[in-house]
Design an enzyme around this catalytic site. Structure first.
Site, PDB file in Angstrom:
ATOM      1  N   TRP A  29     -25.063  -7.899 -31.240  1.00 35.03           N
ATOM      2  CA  TRP A  29     -25.569  -7.749 -32.599  1.00 35.03           C
ATOM      3  C   TRP A  29     -27.060  -8.074 -32.600  1.00 35.03           C
ATOM      4  O   TRP A  29     -27.484  -9.024 -31.958  1.00 35.03           O
ATOM      5  CB  TRP A  29     -24.823  -8.691 -33.548  1.00 35.03           C
ATOM      6  CG  TRP A  29     -25.089  -8.421 -34.977  1.00 35.03           C
ATOM      7  CD1 TRP A  29     -25.917  -9.124 -35.795  1.00 35.03           C
ATOM      8  CD2 TRP A  29     -24.550  -7.349 -35.763  1.00 35.03           C
ATOM      9  NE1 TRP A  29     -25.921  -8.573 -37.036  1.00 35.03           N
ATOM     10  CE2 TRP A  29     -25.084  -7.472 -37.056  1.00 35.03           C
ATOM     11  CE3 TRP A  29     -23.673  -6.309 -35.492  1.00 35.03           C
ATOM     12  CZ2 TRP A  29     -24.769  -6.590 -38.070  1.00 35.03           C
ATOM     13  CZ3 TRP A  29     -23.356  -5.436 -36.508  1.00 35.03           C
ATOM     14  CH2 TRP A  29     -23.898  -5.582 -37.777  1.00 35.03           C
ATOM     15  N   GLU A  65     -19.081 -14.824 -31.674  1.00 40.20           N
ATOM     16  CA  GLU A  65     -18.285 -14.774 -30.449  1.00 40.20           C
ATOM     17  C   GLU A  65     -18.945 -15.490 -29.267  1.00 40.20           C
ATOM     18  O   GLU A  65     -18.316 -15.683 -28.224  1.00 40.20           O
ATOM     19  CB  GLU A  65     -17.985 -13.314 -30.077  1.00 40.20           C
ATOM     20  CG  GLU A  65     -17.054 -12.621 -31.056  1.00 40.20           C
ATOM     21  CD  GLU A  65     -17.712 -12.201 -32.366  1.00 40.20           C
ATOM     22  OE1 GLU A  65     -16.986 -12.080 -33.373  1.00 40.20           O
ATOM     23  OE2 GLU A  65     -18.953 -11.991 -32.399  1.00 40.20           O
ATOM     24  N   VAL A  88     -29.322 -14.250 -35.476  1.00 37.21           N
ATOM     25  CA  VAL A  88     -28.751 -14.101 -36.810  1.00 37.21           C
ATOM     26  C   VAL A  88     -29.918 -14.028 -37.783  1.00 37.21           C
ATOM     27  O   VAL A  88     -30.772 -14.923 -37.804  1.00 37.21           O
ATOM     28  CB  VAL A  88     -27.825 -15.279 -37.173  1.00 37.21           C
ATOM     29  CG1 VAL A  88     -27.147 -15.032 -38.518  1.00 37.21           C
ATOM     30  CG2 VAL A  88     -26.790 -15.523 -36.080  1.00 37.21           C
ATOM     31  N   GLU A  92     -28.402 -11.265 -47.750  1.00 38.43           N
ATOM     32  CA  GLU A  92     -28.344 -11.572 -49.175  1.00 38.43           C
ATOM     33  C   GLU A  92     -27.180 -12.483 -49.552  1.00 38.43           C
ATOM     34  O   GLU A  92     -27.064 -12.891 -50.703  1.00 38.43           O
ATOM     35  CB  GLU A  92     -28.251 -10.268 -49.968  1.00 38.43           C
ATOM     36  CG  GLU A  92     -29.478  -9.388 -49.794  1.00 38.43           C
ATOM     37  CD  GLU A  92     -29.348  -8.062 -50.516  1.00 38.43           C
ATOM     38  OE1 GLU A  92     -28.327  -7.845 -51.205  1.00 38.43           O
ATOM     39  OE2 GLU A  92     -30.263  -7.252 -50.402  1.00 38.43           O
ATOM     40  N   THR A  93     -26.303 -12.806 -48.598  1.00 40.20           N
ATOM     41  CA  THR A  93     -25.135 -13.637 -48.906  1.00 40.20           C
ATOM     42  C   THR A  93     -25.152 -14.905 -48.062  1.00 40.20           C
ATOM     43  O   THR A  93     -26.010 -15.079 -47.189  1.00 40.20           O
ATOM     44  CB  THR A  93     -23.828 -12.870 -48.617  1.00 40.20           C
ATOM     45  OG1 THR A  93     -23.699 -12.699 -47.195  1.00 40.20           O
ATOM     46  CG2 THR A  93     -23.826 -11.506 -49.312  1.00 40.20           C
ATOM     47  N   HIS A  95     -23.202 -15.613 -45.750  1.00 41.15           N
ATOM     48  CA  HIS A  95     -22.678 -15.312 -44.409  1.00 41.15           C
ATOM     49  C   HIS A  95     -23.572 -15.918 -43.326  1.00 41.15           C
ATOM     50  O   HIS A  95     -23.082 -16.468 -42.330  1.00 41.15           O
ATOM     51  CB  HIS A  95     -22.568 -13.788 -44.241  1.00 41.15           C
ATOM     52  CG  HIS A  95     -22.006 -13.351 -42.934  1.00 41.15           C
ATOM     53  ND1 HIS A  95     -20.667 -13.456 -42.616  1.00 41.15           N
ATOM     54  CD2 HIS A  95     -22.599 -12.795 -41.853  1.00 41.15           C
ATOM     55  CE1 HIS A  95     -20.464 -12.988 -41.408  1.00 41.15           C
ATOM     56  NE2 HIS A  95     -21.618 -12.574 -40.919  1.00 41.15           N
ATOM     57  N   PHE A 120     -28.483 -23.437 -26.166  1.00 41.04           N
ATOM     58  CA  PHE A 120     -28.482 -22.711 -27.441  1.00 41.04           C
ATOM     59  C   PHE A 120     -29.755 -21.873 -27.534  1.00 41.04           C
ATOM     60  O   PHE A 120     -30.849 -22.392 -27.739  1.00 41.04           O
ATOM     61  CB  PHE A 120     -28.438 -23.733 -28.588  1.00 41.04           C
ATOM     62  CG  PHE A 120     -28.288 -23.134 -29.948  1.00 41.04           C
ATOM     63  CD1 PHE A 120     -27.036 -22.800 -30.433  1.00 41.04           C
ATOM     64  CD2 PHE A 120     -29.389 -22.940 -30.760  1.00 41.04           C
ATOM     65  CE1 PHE A 120     -26.884 -22.276 -31.710  1.00 41.04           C
ATOM     66  CE2 PHE A 120     -29.254 -22.419 -32.037  1.00 41.04           C
ATOM     67  CZ  PHE A 120     -27.997 -22.081 -32.517  1.00 41.04           C
TER      68      PHE A 120
END
Length: 160
Positions: A29, A65, A88, A92-93, A95, A120
């Protein structure tokens, strides 16, 4: 927000890095960012003496994941360190907060529940401009920093 390149470092003086086995887990992603982080990490590991054949790479669908795959690598005890690479970008949320928190907690569990250091390398930015700046842009490449950290922690694992 950092305004200088933080990825510059003095070459490491770890003579046995060629003996280290490093696992890398890369999120697919936001791959326009994660592939640059991976490239910086991989190239730095090689530059610092880790043998290419001692670097294993697993790709996972998203940042969430990363925790599972990193834990599997850490629990196997086949690696001297594992690097989790992801990105990441705030939307807008809420999440964003759930994913960032979950991944941070998951990587922390790798460090507290196994004998393998987990690094990390997950960018958690407000927008893609910030992510690009930290994945090979004017603020450096956090993948480079993660590789340096992995080598230092692998050394520490064997020389506490």
């Amino acid at each position: 927000m950092a305004t200088v390149n933080l990825s510059e470092y003095k070459p490491l003086d770890i003579t046995n890095a060629d003996e280290f086995s490093i696992g890398i887990v890369v999120s697919e992603w936001n791959d326009f960012v994660t592939e640059n982080l991976f490239k910086g990490c991989f190239e730095t590991l090689i530059k610092e003496g880790v043998k290419e054949e001692n670097i294993s790479v697993i790709r996972v669908p998203g940042a969430f994941e990363l925790s599972y795959a990193s834990m599997q690598m850490c629990k196997s005890e086949n690696y001297d360190a594992v690097v989790a690479i992801g990105c990441v970008i705030r939307g807008e949320t809420s999440h964003f907060e759930f994913i960032c928190s979950g991944v941070a907690h998951g990587i922390t569990q790798c460090n507290t529940q196994t004998n393998t250091p987990a690094i990390f390398c997950v960018l958690t930015d407000d927008n893609s401009v910030q992510s690009i700046a930290r994945s090979g842009g004017h603020l450096g490449n956090k993948g480079v920093e993660a590789a340096v950290t992995a080598i230092k922690m692998a050394y520490l694992r064997h020389h506490p």
